[in-house]
Design a protein around this motif. Sequence first.
Motif, PDB file in Angstrom:
ATOM      1  N   GLY A 100      55.678 -44.414 -69.678  1.00  0.00           N
ATOM      2  CA  GLY A 100      56.506 -45.626 -69.684  1.00  0.00           C
ATOM      3  C   GLY A 100      55.754 -46.853 -70.156  1.00  0.00           C
ATOM      4  N   PRO A 101      54.529 -47.091 -69.640  1.00  0.00           N
ATOM      5  CA  PRO A 101      53.792 -48.286 -70.089  1.00  0.00           C
ATOM      6  C   PRO A 101      53.218 -48.131 -71.503  1.00  0.00           C
ATOM      7  CG  PRO A 101      52.952 -47.437 -67.984  1.00  0.00           C
ATOM      8  CD  PRO A 101      53.837 -46.395 -68.544  1.00  0.00           C
ATOM      9  N   GLY A 102      53.535 -47.017 -72.135  1.00  0.00           N
ATOM     10  CA  GLY A 102      53.228 -46.830 -73.550  1.00  0.00           C
ATOM     11  C   GLY A 102      51.758 -46.953 -73.900  1.00  0.00           C
ATOM     12  N   LEU A 103      51.517 -47.549 -75.068  1.00  0.00           N
ATOM     13  CA  LEU A 103      50.134 -47.690 -75.539  1.00  0.00           C
ATOM     14  C   LEU A 103      49.332 -48.634 -74.649  1.00  0.00           C
ATOM     15  CD1 LEU A 103      50.771 -47.941 -79.407  1.00  0.00           C
ATOM     16  CD2 LEU A 103      50.303 -45.900 -78.039  1.00  0.00           C
ATOM     17  N   GLY A 104      50.023 -49.318 -73.739  1.00  0.00           N
ATOM     18  CA  GLY A 104      49.350 -50.250 -72.826  1.00  0.00           C
ATOM     19  C   GLY A 104      48.270 -49.581 -71.997  1.00  0.00           C
ATOM     20  N   VAL A 105      48.466 -48.272 -71.654  1.00  0.00           N
ATOM     21  CA  VAL A 105      47.451 -47.571 -70.855  1.00  0.00           C
ATOM     22  C   VAL A 105      46.468 -46.801 -71.738  1.00  0.00           C
ATOM     23  CG1 VAL A 105      48.789 -47.444 -68.719  1.00  0.00           C
ATOM     24  CG2 VAL A 105      49.033 -45.619 -70.425  1.00  0.00           C
ATOM     25  N   ILE A 133      44.283 -55.816 -72.681  1.00  0.00           N
ATOM     26  CA  ILE A 133      44.837 -55.504 -74.012  1.00  0.00           C
ATOM     27  C   ILE A 133      44.594 -56.650 -74.991  1.00  0.00           C
ATOM     28  CG2 ILE A 133      46.994 -55.055 -75.277  1.00  0.00           C
ATOM     29  CD1 ILE A 133      48.042 -53.739 -72.663  1.00  0.00           C
ATOM     30  N   THR A 134      44.059 -56.307 -76.155  1.00  0.00           N
ATOM     31  CA  THR A 134      43.942 -57.303 -77.222  1.00  0.00           C
ATOM     32  C   THR A 134      44.710 -56.762 -78.432  1.00  0.00           C
ATOM     33  OG1 THR A 134      41.877 -56.278 -77.959  1.00  0.00           O
ATOM     34  CG2 THR A 134      41.681 -58.180 -76.474  1.00  0.00           C
ATOM     35  N   ARG A 135      45.169 -57.677 -79.275  1.00  0.00           N
ATOM     36  CA  ARG A 135      46.013 -57.241 -80.391  1.00  0.00           C
ATOM     37  C   ARG A 135      45.259 -56.351 -81.366  1.00  0.00           C
ATOM     38  NH1 ARG A 135      51.043 -60.659 -81.040  1.00  0.00           N
ATOM     39  NH2 ARG A 135      51.052 -61.853 -79.125  1.00  0.00           N
ATOM     40  N   ASP A 136      43.965 -56.648 -81.583  1.00  0.00           N
ATOM     41  CA  ASP A 136      43.222 -55.843 -82.561  1.00  0.00           C
ATOM     42  C   ASP A 136      43.037 -54.408 -82.069  1.00  0.00           C
ATOM     43  OD1 ASP A 136      41.399 -56.559 -80.571  1.00  0.00           O
ATOM     44  OD2 ASP A 136      39.731 -56.932 -81.946  1.00  0.00           O
ATOM     45  N   ARG A 137      42.747 -54.240 -80.770  1.00  0.00           N
ATOM     46  CA  ARG A 137      42.582 -52.875 -80.260  1.00  0.00           C
ATOM     47  C   ARG A 137      43.914 -52.160 -80.123  1.00  0.00           C
ATOM     48  NH1 ARG A 137      40.720 -52.122 -75.514  1.00  0.00           N
ATOM     49  NH2 ARG A 137      40.984 -54.268 -74.842  1.00  0.00           N
ATOM     50  N   LEU A 138      44.966 -52.904 -79.815  1.00  0.00           N
ATOM     51  CA  LEU A 138      46.302 -52.301 -79.718  1.00  0.00           C
ATOM     52  C   LEU A 138      46.713 -51.746 -81.096  1.00  0.00           C
ATOM     53  CD1 LEU A 138      48.730 -51.752 -77.900  1.00  0.00           C
ATOM     54  CD2 LEU A 138      49.570 -54.044 -78.428  1.00  0.00           C
ATOM     55  N   ASN A 177      61.566 -53.908 -77.390  1.00  0.00           N
ATOM     56  CA  ASN A 177      60.276 -53.636 -78.020  1.00  0.00           C
ATOM     57  C   ASN A 177      59.228 -54.476 -77.299  1.00  0.00           C
ATOM     58  OD1 ASN A 177      58.037 -53.217 -79.554  1.00  0.00           O
ATOM     59  ND2 ASN A 177      58.948 -53.920 -81.490  1.00  0.00           N
ATOM     60  N   HIS A 178      58.442 -53.804 -76.448  1.00  0.00           N
ATOM     61  CA  HIS A 178      57.433 -54.540 -75.670  1.00  0.00           C
ATOM     62  C   HIS A 178      56.068 -54.554 -76.362  1.00  0.00           C
ATOM     63  CE1 HIS A 178      56.547 -50.498 -74.605  1.00  0.00           C
ATOM     64  NE2 HIS A 178      57.174 -50.438 -73.450  1.00  0.00           N
ATOM     65  N   GLY A 179      56.051 -54.056 -77.594  1.00  0.00           N
ATOM     66  CA  GLY A 179      54.801 -54.105 -78.354  1.00  0.00           C
ATOM     67  C   GLY A 179      53.878 -52.950 -78.038  1.00  0.00           C
ATOM     68  N   LEU A 180      54.306 -52.056 -77.121  1.00  0.00           N
ATOM     69  CA  LEU A 180      53.426 -50.966 -76.688  1.00  0.00           C
ATOM     70  C   LEU A 180      53.998 -49.616 -77.117  1.00  0.00           C
ATOM     71  CD1 LEU A 180      52.907 -52.481 -73.118  1.00  0.00           C
ATOM     72  CD2 LEU A 180      51.369 -52.707 -75.078  1.00  0.00           C
ATOM     73  N   LEU A 181      54.909 -49.662 -78.096  1.00  0.00           N
ATOM     74  CA  LEU A 181      55.518 -48.437 -78.604  1.00  0.00           C
ATOM     75  C   LEU A 181      54.669 -47.869 -79.739  1.00  0.00           C
ATOM     76  CD1 LEU A 181      59.171 -49.785 -78.669  1.00  0.00           C
ATOM     77  CD2 LEU A 181      58.202 -48.177 -77.023  1.00  0.00           C
ATOM     78  N   ARG A 182      54.876 -46.577 -80.025  1.00  0.00           N
ATOM     79  CA  ARG A 182      54.133 -45.957 -81.119  1.00  0.00           C
ATOM     80  C   ARG A 182      54.636 -46.461 -82.471  1.00  0.00           C
ATOM     81  NH1 ARG A 182      54.547 -40.090 -78.329  1.00  0.00           N
ATOM     82  NH2 ARG A 182      56.623 -40.933 -78.051  1.00  0.00           N
ATOM     83  N   LYS A 183      53.813 -46.240 -83.472  1.00  0.00           N
ATOM     84  CA  LYS A 183      54.180 -46.698 -84.809  1.00  0.00           C
ATOM     85  C   LYS A 183      55.514 -46.065 -85.229  1.00  0.00           C
ATOM     86  CE  LYS A 183      52.285 -47.250 -89.418  1.00  0.00           C
ATOM     87  NZ  LYS A 183      51.093 -47.164 -90.247  1.00  0.00           N
ATOM     88  N   ASN A 191      76.472 -49.790 -80.582  1.00  0.00           N
ATOM     89  CA  ASN A 191      76.396 -51.196 -80.234  1.00  0.00           C
ATOM     90  C   ASN A 191      74.982 -51.391 -79.649  1.00  0.00           C
ATOM     91  OD1 ASN A 191      77.008 -53.723 -79.354  1.00  0.00           O
ATOM     92  ND2 ASN A 191      78.705 -53.097 -78.027  1.00  0.00           N
ATOM     93  N   LEU A 192      74.041 -51.811 -80.509  1.00  0.00           N
ATOM     94  CA  LEU A 192      72.627 -51.833 -80.109  1.00  0.00           C
ATOM     95  C   LEU A 192      72.063 -53.247 -80.148  1.00  0.00           C
ATOM     96  CD1 LEU A 192      69.873 -50.240 -79.615  1.00  0.00           C
ATOM     97  CD2 LEU A 192      69.598 -50.344 -82.080  1.00  0.00           C
ATOM     98  N   VAL A 193      71.535 -53.675 -79.012  1.00  0.00           N
ATOM     99  CA  VAL A 193      70.866 -54.973 -78.960  1.00  0.00           C
ATOM    100  C   VAL A 193      69.359 -54.703 -79.041  1.00  0.00           C
ATOM    101  CG1 VAL A 193      70.475 -57.057 -77.586  1.00  0.00           C
ATOM    102  CG2 VAL A 193      72.671 -55.857 -77.437  1.00  0.00           C
ATOM    103  N   TYR A 194      68.735 -55.233 -80.086  1.00  0.00           N
ATOM    104  CA  TYR A 194      67.289 -55.041 -80.240  1.00  0.00           C
ATOM    105  C   TYR A 194      66.591 -56.317 -79.767  1.00  0.00           C
ATOM    106  CZ  TYR A 194      62.738 -54.881 -82.527  1.00  0.00           C
ATOM    107  OH  TYR A 194      61.392 -54.918 -82.771  1.00  0.00           O
ATOM    108  N   VAL A 195      65.683 -56.158 -78.810  1.00  0.00           N
ATOM    109  CA  VAL A 195      64.998 -57.332 -78.271  1.00  0.00           C
ATOM    110  C   VAL A 195      63.522 -57.280 -78.643  1.00  0.00           C
ATOM    111  CG1 VAL A 195      64.564 -58.716 -76.206  1.00  0.00           C
ATOM    112  CG2 VAL A 195      66.550 -57.200 -76.280  1.00  0.00           C
ATOM    113  N   ASP A 196      63.089 -58.230 -79.442  1.00  0.00           N
ATOM    114  CA  ASP A 196      61.669 -58.309 -79.795  1.00  0.00           C
ATOM    115  C   ASP A 196      60.963 -59.124 -78.704  1.00  0.00           C
ATOM    116  OD1 ASP A 196      59.156 -58.888 -80.685  1.00  0.00           O
ATOM    117  OD2 ASP A 196      59.773 -59.428 -82.719  1.00  0.00           O
ATOM    118  N   ALA A 197      60.334 -58.393 -77.768  1.00  0.00           N
ATOM    119  CA  ALA A 197      59.671 -59.077 -76.645  1.00  0.00           C
ATOM    120  C   ALA A 197      58.152 -58.902 -76.735  1.00  0.00           C
ATOM    121  CB  ALA A 197      60.216 -58.521 -75.330  1.00  0.00           C
TER     122      ALA A 197
END
Length: 326
Positions: free
Chosen positions: A206-211, A217-222, A70-76, A93-99
């Motif tokens: 691929g770069p998700g909501l980042g583009v 990128i700021t957290r409020d606009r993201l 999870n790079h923070g740029l995924l959809r809700k 067998n799923l490894v979830y990575v909060d990045a």
Amino acid sequence: MQGNVRPETMERITTEALANAFIDEQVKALQAQIGDKKVLLALSGGVDSSVVAALLIKAVGQQLVCVHVNHGLLRKGEPEQVIEVFRNQMNANLVYVDAVDRFLDKLAGVAEPEQKRKIIGAEFIRVFEEEARKQEGINFLAQGTIYPDILESDGVKAHHNVGGLPEDLQFELVEPLKFLFKDEVRVVGKALGLPDGMVYRQPFPGPGLGVRCLGAITRDRLEAVRESDAILREEFAKNGLEGKVWQYFTAVPDFKSVGVKDGKRTFAYPVIIRAVNTKDAMTATVENVPFELLQHITQRITTEVENVNRVLYDLTPKPSGTIEWE
Ligand code: XMP
């Protein structure tokens, strides 16, 4: 399957029966290739990696290690859906990575679109590499390469690109979908029991909501991009446009304008809505979305999404615009 050319004898997978035959054949081939070894897969939750995951779960079960970054740029709702479908329902067998913080810290202050893409790609490989190193006895790396990736590029797709892994992590590749076209991948995904929301989803970069969070990128606009995108998707689904419009999303630029709310002056961001149709993404036309629906979506976004006071509809075809804003 050897080589990189789709066998001429391979029938186009258009029905559930043909999909089941493909699945049976692939399960046997994967079991023969993998034996009792372990396979690693970067599972984004997109159509291709999800279908690869479902196929490998059927073939080798717990020998598959899925890594969802999870790079923070995924959809809700996307990371939650990956966990629900693969860990809870398919027992993967799923490894979830909060990045999330890691990516957003790296991206802070970076405004140039290609630079943003590079940072997201490089950081993804680094996070994936760290997770790969924590696993013991991995021999294979599964990838959601599909036939258009082979036809159009060097066979390594941007958002599955873990090809930048260092020498000592060069695993043998497992690419069970490499001769399939997108529509065939969807038929196979459906036959494997994946939910429609996963199998029929629209393309997502691929770069998700980042583009779509334009500029630095700021957290409020993201958050504004993520929330407005969720409203747009909900309204398109409710109004019969899901599956009819090729790609639709929102973008939030990095400037504010003056507005008014509850009798008070506001200074907040606009949300841009884009809805386009295309065959091959090389050119695109704008969807003629009913005006009343646009008004309703505008009303919802300006009342429900924080830091937003205007909504704009992008009327530009490709060319002169591209589909994405960055
Ligand atoms: P453009 O904006 O070039 O987009 O008209 C064409 C299609 O490609 C998607 N897109 C990307 N996909 N990584 C991806 O995996 C990217 O960096 C990227 N940029 C654009 C876009 O969403 C559209 O479907």
